[in-house]
Design a protein around this motif. Structure first.
Motif, PDB file in Angstrom:
ATOM      1  N   ASN A 259       0.692  -0.024 -12.006  1.00  0.00           N
ATOM      2  CA  ASN A 259       1.313  -1.012 -11.099  1.00  0.00           C
ATOM      3  C   ASN A 259       2.291  -0.052 -10.061  1.00  0.00           C
ATOM      4  OD1 ASN A 259       3.660  -0.353 -12.491  1.00  0.00           O
ATOM      5  ND2 ASN A 259       3.471  -1.780 -13.803  1.00  0.00           N
ATOM      6  N   LEU A 260       2.793  -0.606  -9.255  1.00  0.00           N
ATOM      7  CA  LEU A 260       3.507   0.083  -8.240  1.00  0.00           C
ATOM      8  C   LEU A 260       4.677   1.146  -8.821  1.00  0.00           C
ATOM      9  CD1 LEU A 260       3.785   0.838  -5.198  1.00  0.00           C
ATOM     10  CD2 LEU A 260       5.264  -1.211  -4.901  1.00  0.00           C
ATOM     11  N   SER A 261       5.200   0.353  -9.888  1.00  0.00           N
ATOM     12  CA  SER A 261       6.454   1.164 -10.314  1.00  0.00           C
ATOM     13  C   SER A 261       5.925   2.359 -11.140  1.00  0.00           C
ATOM     14  CB  SER A 261       7.296   0.449 -11.433  1.00  0.00           C
ATOM     15  OG  SER A 261       6.663  -0.142 -12.448  1.00  0.00           O
TER      16      SER A 261
ATOM     17  N   ALA B 223       6.659   6.375 -10.579  1.00  0.00           N
ATOM     18  CA  ALA B 223       7.101   7.375 -11.347  1.00  0.00           C
ATOM     19  C   ALA B 223       5.982   8.327 -11.459  1.00  0.00           C
ATOM     20  CB  ALA B 223       7.004   6.659 -12.564  1.00  0.00           C
ATOM     21  N   ALA B 224       4.586   8.128 -11.333  1.00  0.00           N
ATOM     22  CA  ALA B 224       3.655   9.258 -11.146  1.00  0.00           C
ATOM     23  C   ALA B 224       3.751  10.105  -9.958  1.00  0.00           C
ATOM     24  CB  ALA B 224       2.275   8.557 -11.192  1.00  0.00           C
TER      25      ALA B 224
ATOM     26  N   LYS C 110      -8.432  10.189 -16.552  1.00  0.00           N
ATOM     27  CA  LYS C 110      -9.297   9.125 -16.967  1.00  0.00           C
ATOM     28  C   LYS C 110     -10.439  10.140 -17.179  1.00  0.00           C
ATOM     29  CE  LYS C 110      -7.310   5.079 -14.863  1.00  0.00           C
ATOM     30  NZ  LYS C 110      -7.306   4.241 -13.718  1.00  0.00           N
ATOM     31  N   PRO C 111     -11.262   9.705 -18.141  1.00  0.00           N
ATOM     32  CA  PRO C 111     -12.694  10.296 -18.140  1.00  0.00           C
ATOM     33  C   PRO C 111     -13.452  10.421 -17.052  1.00  0.00           C
ATOM     34  CG  PRO C 111     -12.127   8.879 -19.954  1.00  0.00           C
ATOM     35  CD  PRO C 111     -10.879   8.695 -19.052  1.00  0.00           C
TER      36      PRO C 111
ATOM     37  N   MET D  65      -4.810  10.077  -5.737  1.00  0.00           N
ATOM     38  CA  MET D  65      -4.642  10.658  -7.154  1.00  0.00           C
ATOM     39  C   MET D  65      -4.415   9.755  -8.227  1.00  0.00           C
ATOM     40  SD  MET D  65      -3.063  14.491  -6.372  1.00  0.00           S
ATOM     41  CE  MET D  65      -3.802  15.238  -7.873  1.00  0.00           C
ATOM     42  N   THR D  66      -3.463   8.619  -7.836  1.00  0.00           N
ATOM     43  CA  THR D  66      -2.876   7.680  -8.704  1.00  0.00           C
ATOM     44  C   THR D  66      -4.155   7.025  -9.814  1.00  0.00           C
ATOM     45  OG1 THR D  66      -0.963   7.416  -7.781  1.00  0.00           O
ATOM     46  CG2 THR D  66      -1.759   5.708  -9.206  1.00  0.00           C
ATOM     47  N   PRO D  67      -5.052   6.574  -9.175  1.00  0.00           N
ATOM     48  CA  PRO D  67      -6.087   6.226 -10.115  1.00  0.00           C
ATOM     49  C   PRO D  67      -6.886   7.147 -11.019  1.00  0.00           C
ATOM     50  CG  PRO D  67      -6.557   5.370  -7.725  1.00  0.00           C
ATOM     51  CD  PRO D  67      -5.459   6.570  -7.826  1.00  0.00           C
ATOM     52  N   MET D  68      -6.787   8.549 -10.612  1.00  0.00           N
ATOM     53  CA  MET D  68      -7.364   9.327 -11.530  1.00  0.00           C
ATOM     54  C   MET D  68      -6.554   9.643 -12.785  1.00  0.00           C
ATOM     55  SD  MET D  68      -8.153  12.279  -8.849  1.00  0.00           S
ATOM     56  CE  MET D  68      -8.918  12.077  -7.139  1.00  0.00           C
TER      57      MET D  68
END
Length: 161
Positions: free
Chosen positions: A2-4, A8-9, A46-47, A119-122
């Motif tokens: 999520n956005l928070s 943080a990421a 993520k794999p 990059m976040t979805p990775m």
């Protein structure tokens, strides 16, 4: 995420700049005095996303860290144990350095939100820890270059026991 978690990421990933035993890595790379503190950012991928993650680090993050003024930047990947975990290691001159944008964010400039969003979805998890070397408790041999392997051992002291 999520956005928070994304924020943080982004914060953790953009620090990308420390374990007492790893300070020799930074020293060997720079040929300079030991850093005051180091930051280790652990990134779990993520794999199936490792190749894309490595490409983004190689083409965007590492050049941005250098452009943004980072004195050093090392990426490590687990070779034994749980896979798909990367560690970004670098120095932190003081806590005051955390008050402004990170070298990665500076180096990316206006492109930073797009790069971090891509990059976040990775990633499944990103966390950073700042370590301060304790020279009186340490013994570090002379290094002529960075090591090929680093073994990280965490010790947590339970104050209730």
């Amino acid at each position: 995420m999520n956005l928070s978690k994304t924020k943080a990421a982004v914060l953790s990933l953009s620090l990308l700049l420390a374990v007492p035993g790893l300070s020799g890595i930074v020293l060997a790379q720079e040929g300079a005095s030991r850093p005051a503190m180091l930051v280790v950012t652990e990134v779990k991928i993520k794999p199936g996303m490792e190749q894309q993650f490595e490409e983004m680090v190689k083409t965007k993050i590492t050049p941005a860290a250098k452009k943004g003024g980072a004195k050093n930047f090392s990426m490590w990947k687990t070779s034994f144990g749980p896979g798909m975990t990367y560690y970004a290691v670098g120095s932190l001159p003081s806590f005051a350095a955390l008050d402004g944008p990170s070298p990665v964010a500076k180096g990316l400039g206006d492109e930073a939100p797009k790069v971090f969003e891509k990059m976040t979805p990775m990633m499944t998890n990103v966390s950073s820890v700042i370590y301060q070397e304790k020279p009186k408790l340490s013994h570090t041999g002379k290094m002529t270059g960075p090591p090929n392997v680093a073994v990280l051992i965490g010790i947590t002291i339970d104050p209730d026991k």
